[in-house]
Design an enzyme around this catalytic site. Structure first.
Site, PDB file in Angstrom:
ATOM      1  N   HIS A 198       0.895  -1.173  -0.064  1.00 45.39           N
ATOM      2  CA  HIS A 198      -0.118  -0.044   0.077  1.00 45.39           C
ATOM      3  C   HIS A 198       0.868   1.350  -0.141  1.00 45.39           C
ATOM      4  O   HIS A 198       0.967   2.097   0.851  1.00 45.39           O
ATOM      5  CB  HIS A 198      -0.793   0.033   1.111  1.00 45.39           C
ATOM      6  N   GLU A 200      -1.017   1.603  -5.189  1.00 42.78           N
ATOM      7  CA  GLU A 200      -0.841   0.423  -4.582  1.00 42.78           C
ATOM      8  C   GLU A 200      -0.860  -0.695  -5.543  1.00 42.78           C
ATOM      9  O   GLU A 200      -1.777  -0.997  -6.450  1.00 42.78           O
ATOM     10  CB  GLU A 200      -1.889   0.368  -3.517  1.00 42.78           C
TER      11      GLU A 200
END
Ligand code: TA6
Length: 305
Positions: free
Chosen positions: A174, A277
């Site tokens: 992420h 991400e």
């Protein structure tokens, strides 16, 4: 005793590399490994195997890190590259389970540190299932995070199913990127891709051209393995995110309203960050068979203009 329970002194004696790799008790007493070589510097917290810093020599930091992040056991650090595993986002069936899975707040152990012949630094960390994880998620697994610090940053999350039944394997690297001004950047690589728009009840849309962000943006681009490039005119650089083992790319910026509700984010913090991400989410979640292995990898390369 696994290395996750070793003190800083013992970690340095076993895994330190003079002048290159050093373990220290960082903010909140959380142990981190500090890497500095001829190409770049980096920081990885053992909690969550969380890369919080990557800065090539002579350049701006590549990753964004909140200056209001809580550094406390069991709380995810805001920024850097949190590891979302074994699911991305809210748990598909049980809202009481932690968003983005549980490994980003678990204590990982050090497997190895190493320097290649041309001066790139490798750090390998591991996490295995235990009673605590099995209470949240009843599967046996072994995770390894491999981080290579050089002119680019390579992060590879290697997941193995060490149990006897298949399990769904989703997740994300992420990554939060530092940008000069979010409203001025463009993201190339998603043209023509379908996405699920989280701020519009996960309605399906299709990307036309480059991605520009104006206000809260939270999209899961599905069925795409392409490289993404952030073009940043304010910091005068491009940053590419090349990936392996990922069929989803998530683009997120909380915008001013949501940012103001986040205790670990500066009121205007949203203006200097964008998340690109490297994920497997929604229909891109895979089923990992017993004995199976999956690698989710991102190679992050900055190109100053
Ligand atoms: O990746 C985007 C997202 O799923 C957003 O919806 C937002 O929740 C973000 O992740 C951050 O999640 P966190 O649990 O770290 O606050």
């Amino acid at each position: 005793m696994t290395s996750s329970h070793l003190g800083v002194q013992e970690l340095n004696s076993r895994y330190g590399i003079e002048g290159k790799v050093h373990f220290a008790a960082g903010k909140g007493g959380l142990v981190s490994v500090l890497v500095k070589n001829r190409y770049a510097s980096a920081c990885i917290f053992l909690q969550g195997a969380h890369v919080t810093h990557f800065q090539p020599e002579g350049q701006q930091p590549v990753l964004w890190l909140s200056n209001r992040s809580a550094y406390q056991e069991g709380k995810a650090i805001r920024g850097g590259i949190p590891l979302c595993w074994p699911w991305f986002g809210d748990h598909p069936d049980d809202p009481t389970k932690p968003a983005h899975g549980f490994v980003r707040t678990s204590l990982w152990e050090v497997l190895e540190t190493w320097e290649t012949a041309d001066g790139v630094t490798l750090v390998r960390l591991r996490l295995e299932d235990d009673e605590a994880s099995r209470r949240i998620w009843p599967n046996s697994f072994q995770l390894e995070l491999r981080v290579l610090v050089g002119r680019s940053l390579v992060v590879a999350l290697v997941a193995r199913n060490t149990g006897k039944t298949p399990f769904p394997c989703g997740g994300a690297l992420h990554s939060y990127f530092l940008v000069g001004a979010v409203e001025s950047i463009e993201i190339f690589g998603l043209d023509g891709c379908d996405y699920l728009d989280k701020i519009d009840h996960f309605s399906r849309g299709r990307q036309g051209g480059t991605v520009r962000l104006a206000g809260e943006t939270d999209r899961i681009y599905v069925n795409t393995a392409d490289v993404c490039t952030i073009k940043d005119p304010v910091l005068s650089r491009y940053v590419t995110v090349a990936k392996k083992g990922s069929n989803s790319t998530v683009i997120w910026n909380p915008g001013p309203r949501k940012s103001a509700t986040m205790p670990d984010m500066d009121r205007n913090g949203y203006r200097q960050m964008v998340c690109v991400e490297t994920a497997n989410a929604a229909d891109d979640t895979i089923l990992l068979p017993p004995g199976g292995m999956h690698i989710l990898q991102a190679e992050i390369s900055p190109y100053p203009k």
